[in-house]
Design a protein around this motif. Structure first.
Motif, PDB file in Angstrom:
ATOM      1  N   UNK A  33       0.824  -1.212   0.000  1.00 37.73           N
ATOM      2  CA  UNK A  33       0.000   0.000   0.000  1.00 37.73           C
ATOM      3  C   UNK A  33       0.857   1.261   0.000  1.00 37.73           C
ATOM      4  N   UNK A  34       1.936   1.255   0.764  1.00 36.57           N
ATOM      5  CA  UNK A  34       2.783   2.440   0.837  1.00 36.57           C
ATOM      6  C   UNK A  34       3.516   2.699  -0.473  1.00 36.57           C
ATOM      7  N   UNK A  35       3.696   1.665  -1.271  1.00 32.16           N
ATOM      8  CA  UNK A  35       4.361   1.862  -2.555  1.00 32.16           C
ATOM      9  C   UNK A  35       3.370   2.258  -3.653  1.00 32.16           C
ATOM     10  N   UNK A  36       2.086   2.251  -3.349  1.00 37.28           N
ATOM     11  CA  UNK A  36       1.048   2.628  -4.304  1.00 37.28           C
ATOM     12  C   UNK A  36       1.189   4.104  -4.652  1.00 37.28           C
ATOM     13  N   UNK A  37       1.119   4.425  -5.941  1.00 35.28           N
ATOM     14  CA  UNK A  37       1.312   5.811  -6.375  1.00 35.28           C
ATOM     15  C   UNK A  37       0.211   6.729  -5.843  1.00 35.28           C
ATOM     16  N   UNK A  38      -0.990   6.213  -5.679  1.00 42.68           N
ATOM     17  CA  UNK A  38      -2.079   7.045  -5.142  1.00 42.68           C
ATOM     18  C   UNK A  38      -1.803   7.418  -3.682  1.00 42.68           C
ATOM     19  N   UNK A  39      -1.302   6.460  -2.921  1.00 44.42           N
ATOM     20  CA  UNK A  39      -0.982   6.737  -1.517  1.00 44.42           C
ATOM     21  C   UNK A  39       0.148   7.765  -1.439  1.00 44.42           C
ATOM     22  N   UNK A  40       1.115   7.631  -2.335  1.00 44.03           N
ATOM     23  CA  UNK A  40       2.213   8.603  -2.365  1.00 44.03           C
ATOM     24  C   UNK A  40       1.682   9.991  -2.726  1.00 44.03           C
ATOM     25  N   UNK A  42      -1.358  11.117  -2.065  1.00 41.17           N
ATOM     26  CA  UNK A  42      -2.027  11.592  -0.849  1.00 41.17           C
ATOM     27  C   UNK A  42      -0.993  12.157   0.115  1.00 41.17           C
ATOM     28  N   UNK A  43       0.119  11.481   0.285  1.00 37.36           N
ATOM     29  CA  UNK A  43       1.183  11.959   1.176  1.00 37.36           C
ATOM     30  C   UNK A  43       1.733  13.314   0.708  1.00 37.36           C
ATOM     31  N   UNK A  44       1.927  13.446  -0.613  1.00 37.95           N
ATOM     32  CA  UNK A  44       2.435  14.728  -1.138  1.00 37.95           C
ATOM     33  C   UNK A  44       1.430  15.843  -0.899  1.00 37.95           C
ATOM     34  N   UNK A  45       0.154  15.563  -1.116  1.00 38.94           N
ATOM     35  CA  UNK A  45      -0.867  16.590  -0.881  1.00 38.94           C
ATOM     36  C   UNK A  45      -0.959  16.936   0.607  1.00 38.94           C
ATOM     37  N   UNK A  46      -0.870  15.939   1.461  1.00 41.07           N
ATOM     38  CA  UNK A  46      -0.906  16.191   2.908  1.00 41.07           C
ATOM     39  C   UNK A  46       0.273  17.033   3.370  1.00 41.07           C
ATOM     40  N   UNK A  47       1.383  16.961   2.658  1.00 42.68           N
ATOM     41  CA  UNK A  47       2.568  17.730   3.027  1.00 42.68           C
ATOM     42  C   UNK A  47       2.437  19.203   2.644  1.00 42.68           C
ATOM     43  N   UNK A  48       1.461  19.517   1.785  1.00 42.61           N
ATOM     44  CA  UNK A  48       1.272  20.908   1.355  1.00 42.61           C
ATOM     45  C   UNK A  48       0.589  21.724   2.445  1.00 42.61           C
ATOM     46  N   UNK A  49       0.782  23.026   2.366  1.00 42.64           N
ATOM     47  CA  UNK A  49       0.094  23.925   3.286  1.00 42.64           C
ATOM     48  C   UNK A  49      -1.349  24.077   2.841  1.00 42.64           C
ATOM     49  N   UNK A  60      -8.155  20.147   3.005  1.00 41.93           N
ATOM     50  CA  UNK A  60      -7.414  19.015   3.558  1.00 41.93           C
ATOM     51  C   UNK A  60      -8.301  17.776   3.733  1.00 41.93           C
ATOM     52  N   UNK A  61      -9.537  17.959   4.136  1.00 45.29           N
ATOM     53  CA  UNK A  61     -10.406  16.801   4.358  1.00 45.29           C
ATOM     54  C   UNK A  61     -10.960  16.212   3.056  1.00 45.29           C
ATOM     55  N   UNK A  62     -10.627  16.784   1.919  1.00 46.81           N
ATOM     56  CA  UNK A  62     -11.089  16.281   0.624  1.00 46.81           C
ATOM     57  C   UNK A  62      -9.984  15.548  -0.153  1.00 46.81           C
ATOM     58  N   UNK A  63      -8.802  15.450   0.421  1.00 46.30           N
ATOM     59  CA  UNK A  63      -7.655  14.898  -0.298  1.00 46.30           C
ATOM     60  C   UNK A  63      -7.904  13.457  -0.733  1.00 46.30           C
ATOM     61  N   UNK A  64      -8.324  12.600   0.189  1.00 45.82           N
ATOM     62  CA  UNK A  64      -8.502  11.182  -0.142  1.00 45.82           C
ATOM     63  C   UNK A  64      -9.588  11.008  -1.201  1.00 45.82           C
ATOM     64  N   UNK A  65     -10.701  11.734  -1.044  1.00 45.53           N
ATOM     65  CA  UNK A  65     -11.762  11.637  -2.048  1.00 45.53           C
ATOM     66  C   UNK A  65     -11.269  12.101  -3.411  1.00 45.53           C
ATOM     67  N   UNK A  66     -10.436  13.141  -3.423  1.00 44.38           N
ATOM     68  CA  UNK A  66      -9.902  13.664  -4.684  1.00 44.38           C
ATOM     69  C   UNK A  66      -9.004  12.639  -5.373  1.00 44.38           C
ATOM     70  N   UNK A  67      -8.111  12.032  -4.616  1.00 48.97           N
ATOM     71  CA  UNK A  67      -7.133  11.108  -5.193  1.00 48.97           C
ATOM     72  C   UNK A  67      -7.803   9.809  -5.657  1.00 48.97           C
TER      73      UNK A  67
END
Length: 74
Positions: A33-40, A42-49, A60-67
């Motif tokens: 799962x951690x190597x999945x490009x979608x999860x990566x 999500x991580x990049x978006x979560x790192x944004x301000x 921020x609460x829409x990131x997972x739905x967006x990806x």
């Protein structure tokens, strides 16, 4: 003079031994799962301000739905 024990024996319970294969499988699934490009992504978006996300039209609460919107029909 001090005496130090350098050899210890570990005694594993039957439950610990029987759970070992499930821990291995679980760790493998996490690695996949951690190597999945979608999860990566999500991580990049979560790192944004919040400001950077707003510029992309996201909250921020829409990131997972967006990806995963096309994958999960969200």
């Amino acid at each position: 003079m001090a005496l130090t024990a350098t050899h210890t024996t570990e005694h594993h319970s039957l439950g610990h031994i029987l759970a070992a294969p499930f821990r291995v499988i679980g760790n493998a699934l996490i690695a996949i799962m951690e190597s999945n490009s979608r999860v990566q992504y999500v991580d990049r978006l979560n790192a944004m301000t919040d400001e950077q996300l707003e510029a992309k039209g996201l909250k921020r609460d829409e990131i997972v739905q967006h990806v995963f919107r096309d994958y999960m029909h969200l």
